[in-house]
Design a protein around this motif. Structure first.
Motif, PDB file in Angstrom:
ATOM      1  N   ILE A 111       4.710   2.514  -6.181  1.00 22.66           N
ATOM      2  CA  ILE A 111       5.820   1.740  -5.625  1.00 22.66           C
ATOM      3  C   ILE A 111       6.344   0.883  -6.777  1.00 22.66           C
ATOM      4  O   ILE A 111       5.657  -0.017  -7.259  1.00 22.66           O
ATOM      5  N   ILE A 112       7.552   1.163  -7.261  1.00 24.74           N
ATOM      6  CA  ILE A 112       8.128   0.473  -8.415  1.00 24.74           C
ATOM      7  C   ILE A 112       9.137  -0.558  -7.911  1.00 24.74           C
ATOM      8  O   ILE A 112      10.075  -0.211  -7.185  1.00 24.74           O
ATOM      9  N   ILE A 169       0.869  -1.179   0.000  1.00 25.04           N
ATOM     10  CA  ILE A 169       0.000   0.000   0.000  1.00 25.04           C
ATOM     11  C   ILE A 169       0.902   1.224   0.000  1.00 25.04           C
ATOM     12  O   ILE A 169       1.739   1.380   0.890  1.00 25.04           O
ATOM     13  N   PRO A 170       0.766   2.109  -1.009  1.00 26.47           N
ATOM     14  CA  PRO A 170       1.649   3.289  -1.072  1.00 26.47           C
ATOM     15  C   PRO A 170       1.420   4.214   0.119  1.00 26.47           C
ATOM     16  O   PRO A 170       0.317   4.318   0.643  1.00 26.47           O
ATOM     17  N   GLY A 171       2.472   4.892   0.521  1.00 24.99           N
ATOM     18  CA  GLY A 171       2.387   5.841   1.628  1.00 24.99           C
ATOM     19  C   GLY A 171       1.684   7.122   1.234  1.00 24.99           C
ATOM     20  O   GLY A 171       1.073   7.775   2.068  1.00 24.99           O
ATOM     21  N   ARG A 172       1.775   7.511  -0.029  1.00 27.24           N
ATOM     22  CA  ARG A 172       1.120   8.725  -0.526  1.00 27.24           C
ATOM     23  C   ARG A 172       0.291   8.364  -1.743  1.00 27.24           C
ATOM     24  O   ARG A 172       0.753   7.614  -2.608  1.00 27.24           O
ATOM     25  N   ASP A 179       4.905  -1.659 -11.376  1.00 25.99           N
ATOM     26  CA  ASP A 179       4.186  -0.881 -10.369  1.00 25.99           C
ATOM     27  C   ASP A 179       3.500  -1.870  -9.434  1.00 25.99           C
ATOM     28  O   ASP A 179       2.559  -2.563  -9.817  1.00 25.99           O
ATOM     29  N   ALA A 180       3.980  -1.958  -8.191  1.00 25.60           N
ATOM     30  CA  ALA A 180       3.472  -2.930  -7.228  1.00 25.60           C
ATOM     31  C   ALA A 180       2.452  -2.320  -6.285  1.00 25.60           C
ATOM     32  O   ALA A 180       2.144  -2.918  -5.252  1.00 25.60           O
ATOM     33  N   SER A 181       1.892  -1.164  -6.606  1.00 26.72           N
ATOM     34  CA  SER A 181       0.901  -0.537  -5.732  1.00 26.72           C
ATOM     35  C   SER A 181      -0.342  -1.413  -5.651  1.00 26.72           C
ATOM     36  O   SER A 181      -0.890  -1.836  -6.670  1.00 26.72           O
ATOM     37  N   THR A 228      14.704 -11.888  -5.557  1.00 24.89           N
ATOM     38  CA  THR A 228      13.835 -11.875  -6.726  1.00 24.89           C
ATOM     39  C   THR A 228      12.394 -12.018  -6.243  1.00 24.89           C
ATOM     40  O   THR A 228      11.921 -13.121  -6.010  1.00 24.89           O
ATOM     41  N   PRO A 229      11.688 -10.894  -6.076  1.00 24.31           N
ATOM     42  CA  PRO A 229      10.310 -11.007  -5.592  1.00 24.31           C
ATOM     43  C   PRO A 229       9.360 -11.418  -6.711  1.00 24.31           C
ATOM     44  O   PRO A 229       9.609 -11.181  -7.890  1.00 24.31           O
ATOM     45  N   VAL A 230       8.257 -12.024  -6.310  1.00 21.99           N
ATOM     46  CA  VAL A 230       7.193 -12.378  -7.246  1.00 21.99           C
ATOM     47  C   VAL A 230       6.041 -11.428  -6.955  1.00 21.99           C
ATOM     48  O   VAL A 230       5.584 -11.331  -5.815  1.00 21.99           O
ATOM     49  N   ILE A 231       5.580 -10.719  -7.993  1.00 25.75           N
ATOM     50  CA  ILE A 231       4.539  -9.701  -7.812  1.00 25.75           C
ATOM     51  C   ILE A 231       3.265 -10.201  -8.470  1.00 25.75           C
ATOM     52  O   ILE A 231       3.242 -10.486  -9.677  1.00 25.75           O
ATOM     53  N   TYR A 232       2.193 -10.324  -7.679  1.00 24.90           N
ATOM     54  CA  TYR A 232       0.897 -10.756  -8.182  1.00 24.90           C
ATOM     55  C   TYR A 232      -0.012  -9.531  -8.270  1.00 24.90           C
ATOM     56  O   TYR A 232      -0.325  -8.916  -7.269  1.00 24.90           O
ATOM     57  N   GLY A 233      -0.457  -9.217  -9.484  1.00 26.02           N
ATOM     58  CA  GLY A 233      -1.379  -8.111  -9.664  1.00 26.02           C
ATOM     59  C   GLY A 233      -0.720  -6.799 -10.023  1.00 26.02           C
ATOM     60  O   GLY A 233      -1.394  -5.782 -10.128  1.00 26.02           O
ATOM     61  N   GLY A 234       0.567  -6.774 -10.248  1.00 25.58           N
ATOM     62  CA  GLY A 234       1.250  -5.545 -10.632  1.00 25.58           C
ATOM     63  C   GLY A 234       1.144  -5.299 -12.130  1.00 25.58           C
ATOM     64  O   GLY A 234       0.748  -6.170 -12.898  1.00 25.58           O
ATOM     65  N   ARG A 235       1.478  -4.105 -12.575  1.00 19.01           N
ATOM     66  CA  ARG A 235       1.482  -3.785 -13.995  1.00 19.01           C
ATOM     67  C   ARG A 235       2.804  -3.088 -14.326  1.00 19.01           C
ATOM     68  O   ARG A 235       3.412  -2.455 -13.473  1.00 19.01           O
ATOM     69  N   TYR A 236       3.207  -3.222 -15.588  1.00 20.75           N
ATOM     70  CA  TYR A 236       4.474  -2.636 -15.997  1.00 20.75           C
ATOM     71  C   TYR A 236       4.401  -1.114 -15.919  1.00 20.75           C
ATOM     72  O   TYR A 236       3.402  -0.503 -16.292  1.00 20.75           O
ATOM     73  N   ALA A 237       5.470  -0.499 -15.445  1.00 18.73           N
ATOM     74  CA  ALA A 237       5.544   0.958 -15.327  1.00 18.73           C
ATOM     75  C   ALA A 237       6.363   1.499 -16.486  1.00 18.73           C
ATOM     76  O   ALA A 237       7.431   0.964 -16.813  1.00 18.73           O
TER      77      ALA A 237
END
Length: 164
Positions: free
Chosen positions: A35-36, A27-30, A41-43, A60-69
């Motif tokens: 959050i890249i 969850i972004p702070g602002r 974009d992992a927001s 190497t994190p795995v991001i579920y639900g992110g989109r390319y920035a």
């Protein structure tokens, strides 16, 4: 009842110990600031990987639900007053050589100075005072004082009463 309380404490401490390796909801702070992570974009996405002290050398994190920035965001431009993009830099206009010159400004001069105290003034206390300081004879104003006599009792003046 005590068994349920003990069971809740055991579950709470076990989940707290595994909190740094569990998946995390980002969850972004602002608001509006993404959050890249590795170009994604992992927001408001779930990130799974090793965190904190459990992290190995290669993260190497795995991001579920992110989109390319987009590394260079396409920002639209809008110039309502001119209708076109303004020029870059400032516009310098060289005045003609035969123009009428303004009146010269009046003169102005102001100065400040500071200096040390003069060296010829002697301080009141000498640099190396004598060992014994002798008082002048006769006491204050030349009147001898007798401290062996008893104190005189001076009559006190009564203050007038103020009406209320």
């Amino acid at each position: 009842m005590r068994i349920w309380l003990a069971f809740a404490i055991v579950i709470g401490t076990a989940s707290a110990a595994l909190a740094d390796t569990a998946p995390v909801l980002v969850i972004p702070g602002r608001p509006g600031v993404p959050i890249i992570i590795n170009g994604i974009d992992a927001s408001y996405a779930v990130v799974e990987g090793d965190w904190g002290l459990a992290k190995g050398e290669h993260f190497t994190p795995v991001i579920y639900g992110g989109r390319y920035a987009d590394p260079t965001p396409n920002v639209g431009h809008y110039y309502p007053s001119a209708g076109y993009q303004p020029g870059y830099g400032r516009l310098e206009i060289e005045p003609p050589a035969n123009r009428r010159l303004p009146q010269p400004a009046e003169g102005y001069h102001e100065s400040w100075s500071a200096q040390s105290a003069p060296q010829s003034v002697q301080p009141e206390v000498p640099m190396y005072p004598p060992q014994v300081i002798v008082a002048p004879p006769g006491g204050d104003a030349g009147i001898p004082q007798d401290f062996s006599a008893p104190l005189r009792n001076f009559p006190h003046r009564k203050l007038p009463k103020v009406p209320r």
